[in-house]
Design a protein around this motif. Structure first.
Motif, PDB file in Angstrom:
ATOM      1  N   ASP A  80       0.835  -1.207   0.000  1.00  0.00           N
ATOM      2  CA  ASP A  80       0.000   0.000   0.000  1.00  0.00           C
ATOM      3  C   ASP A  80       0.866   1.252   0.000  1.00  0.00           C
ATOM      4  N   LEU A  81       0.640   2.109  -0.997  1.00  0.00           N
ATOM      5  CA  LEU A  81       1.405   3.351  -1.127  1.00  0.00           C
ATOM      6  C   LEU A  81       1.293   4.210   0.121  1.00  0.00           C
ATOM      7  N   MET A  82       0.091   4.273   0.715  1.00  0.00           N
ATOM      8  CA  MET A  82      -0.126   5.156   1.855  1.00  0.00           C
ATOM      9  C   MET A  82       0.415   4.568   3.153  1.00  0.00           C
ATOM     10  N   SER A  83       0.918   3.329   3.089  1.00  0.00           N
ATOM     11  CA  SER A  83       1.557   2.698   4.245  1.00  0.00           C
ATOM     12  C   SER A  83       3.029   2.428   3.948  1.00  0.00           C
ATOM     13  N   HIS A  84       3.598   3.228   3.040  1.00  0.00           N
ATOM     14  CA  HIS A  84       5.012   3.115   2.667  1.00  0.00           C
ATOM     15  C   HIS A  84       5.362   1.738   2.128  1.00  0.00           C
ATOM     16  N   THR A 135       7.953  -2.319  -2.626  1.00  0.00           N
ATOM     17  CA  THR A 135       7.206  -2.088  -3.862  1.00  0.00           C
ATOM     18  C   THR A 135       5.856  -1.421  -3.602  1.00  0.00           C
ATOM     19  N   VAL A 136       5.603  -0.301  -4.310  1.00  0.00           N
ATOM     20  CA  VAL A 136       4.303   0.377  -4.215  1.00  0.00           C
ATOM     21  C   VAL A 136       3.583   0.399  -5.563  1.00  0.00           C
ATOM     22  N   SER A 137       4.269   0.000  -6.629  1.00  0.00           N
ATOM     23  CA  SER A 137       3.641  -0.053  -7.947  1.00  0.00           C
ATOM     24  C   SER A 137       4.521  -0.895  -8.864  1.00  0.00           C
ATOM     25  N   ILE A 182      -1.669  -0.121  -5.020  1.00  0.00           N
ATOM     26  CA  ILE A 182      -2.674  -0.115  -3.957  1.00  0.00           C
ATOM     27  C   ILE A 182      -2.576   1.208  -3.224  1.00  0.00           C
ATOM     28  N   ILE A 183      -3.727   1.893  -3.064  1.00  0.00           N
ATOM     29  CA  ILE A 183      -3.764   3.194  -2.393  1.00  0.00           C
ATOM     30  C   ILE A 183      -4.844   3.161  -1.326  1.00  0.00           C
ATOM     31  N   SER A 184      -4.437   3.283  -0.073  1.00  0.00           N
ATOM     32  CA  SER A 184      -5.377   3.254   1.055  1.00  0.00           C
ATOM     33  C   SER A 184      -6.287   2.031   0.999  1.00  0.00           C
ATOM     34  N   GLY A 185      -5.690   0.874   0.707  1.00  0.00           N
ATOM     35  CA  GLY A 185      -6.437  -0.372   0.670  1.00  0.00           C
ATOM     36  C   GLY A 185      -7.192  -0.627  -0.614  1.00  0.00           C
ATOM     37  N   GLU A 186      -7.151   0.304  -1.568  1.00  0.00           N
ATOM     38  CA  GLU A 186      -7.877   0.176  -2.826  1.00  0.00           C
ATOM     39  C   GLU A 186      -6.913  -0.267  -3.925  1.00  0.00           C
ATOM     40  N   ILE A 207     -10.869  -1.543 -10.304  1.00  0.00           N
ATOM     41  CA  ILE A 207     -10.663  -1.103  -8.932  1.00  0.00           C
ATOM     42  C   ILE A 207     -11.251  -2.171  -8.022  1.00  0.00           C
ATOM     43  N   ASN A 208     -10.387  -2.715  -7.153  1.00  0.00           N
ATOM     44  CA  ASN A 208     -10.798  -3.834  -6.286  1.00  0.00           C
ATOM     45  C   ASN A 208     -11.453  -4.946  -7.095  1.00  0.00           C
ATOM     46  N   ASP A 209     -10.798  -5.295  -8.220  1.00  0.00           N
ATOM     47  CA  ASP A 209     -11.187  -6.428  -9.069  1.00  0.00           C
ATOM     48  C   ASP A 209     -12.506  -6.203  -9.795  1.00  0.00           C
ATOM     49  N   SER A 210     -12.936  -4.968  -9.938  1.00  0.00           N
ATOM     50  CA  SER A 210     -14.191  -4.666 -10.628  1.00  0.00           C
ATOM     51  C   SER A 210     -13.922  -3.678 -11.767  1.00  0.00           C
TER      52      SER A 210
END
Length: 220
Positions: A80-84, A135-137, A182-186, A207-210
């Motif tokens: 998750d990007l927002m969790s480093h 890894t964030v992306s 992944i950004i803030s769990g998304e 987004i979230n497999d949709s």
């Protein structure tokens, strides 16, 4: 951050900060630019081989190398990007798998350091972005699958919003290009299929497999 606003009647409203003014939005924008810019350098093949036998041997070797390259890409876990990047594959483990990168760069965005490492092999390019060496992306371009059935315009038009990524892949095969973050769990996935004899392309965003959006170019 939200802002409280009081009207002339004393009613209090909460005004949320627009997403395009939030720090994570600009971090995401920088990462996407990194990934796209790094992937542009992928090479293209030529049909001027002296004999069909040597061409076939060369193609078989390239396919084998690229298939192994793809497996290593698929094994990279995005955090998750927002969790480093917590939970993401570490930089050292990615380098153990892929070797030393072809290109590296670093960008500081609102105090968040993002590293972009690129690996190239046989016209295929892998770009991985790291924060705190996790890894964030990840992004791959230039990979060309042989797929049946054909992902044509009719199939594209029949794709419904909300379709799952796994369902699309089960019907039309793995995408040639893929970006995941992944950004803030998304979880955000953008996948591209090269299809048809004229080089038509289909790009789908999940987004979230949709399935949330789709675009196509050159399909018939």
């Amino acid at each position: 951050m939200s802002k409280k606003i009081k009207d002339e009647n004393g009613n209090v409203y909460v005004k949320k900060k627009p997403f395009y003014k939030r720090i994570w939005f600009w971090i995401l924008a920088i990462i996407v630019i990194f990934a796209i810019g790094g992937a542009i350098g992928g090479g293209s093949g030529s049909d001027t081989s002296s004999t069909s036998e040597s061409k076939s041997n060369s193609n078989d070797k390239t396919i084998s190398q690229n298939a192994e390259f793809r497996k290593k890409f698929d094994a990279i876990v995005v955090g998750d990007l927002m969790s480093h990047g917590d939970g993401g594959t570490t930089l050292s483990d990615v380098e153990k798998s892929l070797g030393k990168p072809s290109t590296t760069s670093t960008q500081d965005v609102q105090g968040v350091q993002v590293k972009d490492y690129i690996w190239d092999k046989g016209g295929v390019s892998i770009s991985v972005q790291f924060n705190d060496d996790k890894t964030v992306s990840k992004d791959i371009t230039g990979f060309k699958f042989s797929r049946t059935p054909k992902f044509d315009l009719d199939a594209y038009n029949n794709l419904a919003d909300g379709s799952s990524y796994d369902d699309v892949v089960s019907k039309y095969g793995e995408p040639d290009g893929l970006n995941e973050m992944i950004i803030s769990g998304e979880k955000n996935v953008t996948a591209t299929w090269i299809t048809g004899t004229k080089g038509g392309t289909i790009a789908l965003t999940f987004i979230n497999d949709s399935l949330t959006s789709k675009t196509q170019s050159g399909l018939k």
